[in-house]
Design an enzyme around this catalytic site. Structure first.
Site, PDB file in Angstrom:
ATOM      1  N   HIS A  66       1.065  -1.281  -0.002  1.00  0.00           N
ATOM      2  CA  HIS A  66      -0.025   0.080  -0.115  1.00  0.00           C
ATOM      3  C   HIS A  66       0.989   1.241  -0.022  1.00  0.00           C
ATOM      4  CE1 HIS A  66       0.672   0.902   4.277  1.00  0.00           C
ATOM      5  NE2 HIS A  66       0.829  -0.203   4.558  1.00  0.00           N
ATOM      6  N   CYS A  77       3.737  -4.951   6.605  1.00  0.00           N
ATOM      7  CA  CYS A  77       3.258  -4.557   5.098  1.00  0.00           C
ATOM      8  C   CYS A  77       4.372  -4.106   4.412  1.00  0.00           C
ATOM      9  CB  CYS A  77       2.177  -3.446   4.964  1.00  0.00           C
ATOM     10  SG  CYS A  77       0.664  -3.960   5.797  1.00  0.00           S
TER      11      CYS A  77
END
Length: 409
Positions: A340, A359
């Site tokens: 992301h 992430c």
């Protein structure tokens, strides 16, 4: 009178009596005519038809056997219904459900057998009616009633990817069953998976209700996978019977891959094995290292809402970020790893250090490119991370299992 004369006289009397009897019988025969047998009007009127060794041949009564038997319960609806007759032939055979639906069938060339040609329905009562005819022309009609497997013993399955879906080269075929599968080999035999690339593959059972299939290496780009599932009537074990048969197709697009390097802090994207972009990145820090190995892209969210409590963080924990929204989120695991756009506080650290909770954080250009150009079934390989492999059920970690182990599950 002497004894000799007495015997001679007795002999003459016996001879005379015999002549008189023969004369009388001859008169009767002359009146009636030549010897005749009374006509036999029916099989039942013939006392000799059922007497072995008499002047007439024995005609056995026709006997029939049915499968299923009378009163059978939990009959597999895929199993053929049959009637076979000995010492005769069949006529007027019908198989009908309690609601009046007829089931197709056919007589054998000798008319000594009948077999249904259509599948039956689950949880349904059927009546099989037929007539037998023996060599003497005697007929006998009979019926047999039975019931198929109840709804509680129906087993279904869901496939992912969905029929007609286009995915990336790393997407395994997954089947999730509504009931536990004990007869795994029977299920595998009933499922045929082929690819236009000709790649062979193997099943790998992760549990009694979930199996996946993949080839040894990634699917060939632009190939089509056909999944033929002939599961109707397959015994899954414990009385559970498969209730469907269908064929699905899945289309493979370009080979889109990426490599995220937790030490170099880079993310490099490839299309058909050619590098197209490299961006600075940040991955999981020492407390939350990113999972290693191959992670298959699952879904995309233009905006995603993250909650720290979902990964066990509590108020007061230095790593607790509360709740935040991120841009261009592409999911890697159900547990919460994404590619992301890095948060505003993380952007200065791209290409420098790892500060995320597992992430892969990219700048706006990299995150939006992945979101717009990569898709479900594409794959990212994370290298040089201290993290372990993601759990097998935390996304599609199939490619992290050695092929020899995968193919012999």
């Amino acid at each position: 009178m002497s004894e000799r004369k007495r015997l001679a006289r007795g002999a003459k009397i016996a001879i005379l009596a015999a002549v008189l009897v023969l004369a009388g019988i001859g008169g009767v025969f002359a009146a009636v005519g030549p010897l005749q047998a009374a006509p036999i009007t029916s099989e039942q009127a013939s006392p000799v038809r059922s007497q072995p060794g008499s002047a007439f041949p024995v005609v056995k009564q026709a006997t029939a056997a049915t499968v299923p038997a009378q009163g059978a319960k939990e009959v597999n609806p895929a199993a053929p219904v049959t009637v076979t007759v000995a010492n005769g032939t069949l006529d007027n055979v019908s198989l009908r459900s309690a609601s009046g639906d007829d089931v197709d069938g056919a007589l054998s060339s000798s008319r000594a057998g009948w077999t249904s040609k259509s599948q039956l329905a689950f949880d349904t009562t059927y009546t099989l009616s037929y007539t037998t005819i023996d060599a003497a022309g005697r007929t006998e009609s009979a019926t047999t009633t039975f019931a198929t497997v109840a709804t509680k013993n129906e087993a279904d399955a869901a496939m992912y990817p969905l029929d007609g879906m286009s995915v990336g080269v790393a997407q395994p075929i997954q089947l999730t069953f509504s009931e536990p599968v004990k007869n795994k080999k029977a299920v595998e035999k009933a499922i045929t998976i082929t690819s236009t690339s000709g790649q062979p593959g193997a099943f790998h059972w992760y549990s009694d209700t979930m199996v996946r299939y993949r080839p040894e290496t990634f699917w060939a780009a632009h190939s089509t996978i056909t999944v033929k599932m002939d599961l109707f009537g397959v015994d899954l074990g414990n009385g559970q019977i498969g209730n469907f048969s269908k064929t699905n197709t899945v289309h493979i697009g370009d080979k889109r891959t990426a490599v995220a390097d937790a030490t170099a802090h880079t993310f490099t994207a490839y299309i058909n094995d050619k590098p197209v972009h490299t961006w600075p990145a940040t991955l999981g820090d020492t407390r939350f290292p990113s999972a290693r190995g191959y992670l298959v892209l699952m879904e995309k969210q233009r905006k995603a809402h993250f909650v720290a409590a979902s990964i066990g963080l509590k108020p007061g924990d230095p790593a607790n970020y509360g709740e935040l929204d991120v841009e261009y989120a592409t999911r890697l695991t159900p547990s919460g790893e994404f590619i992301h756009q890095a948060t505003d506080t993380a952007l200065p650290y791209l290409g420098q250090i790892n500060v995320s909770h597992g992430c892969i954080g990219l700048g706006p250009d990299g995150a939006s490119w992945v979101f717009n150009n990569m898709t479900t079934g594409d794959v990212v390989q994370i290298i040089n991370t201290q993290g372990d492999y993601a759990n097998f059920d935390d996304g599609f970690g199939d490619w992290n299992i050695p092929w020899a182990q995968y193919a012999n599950s």
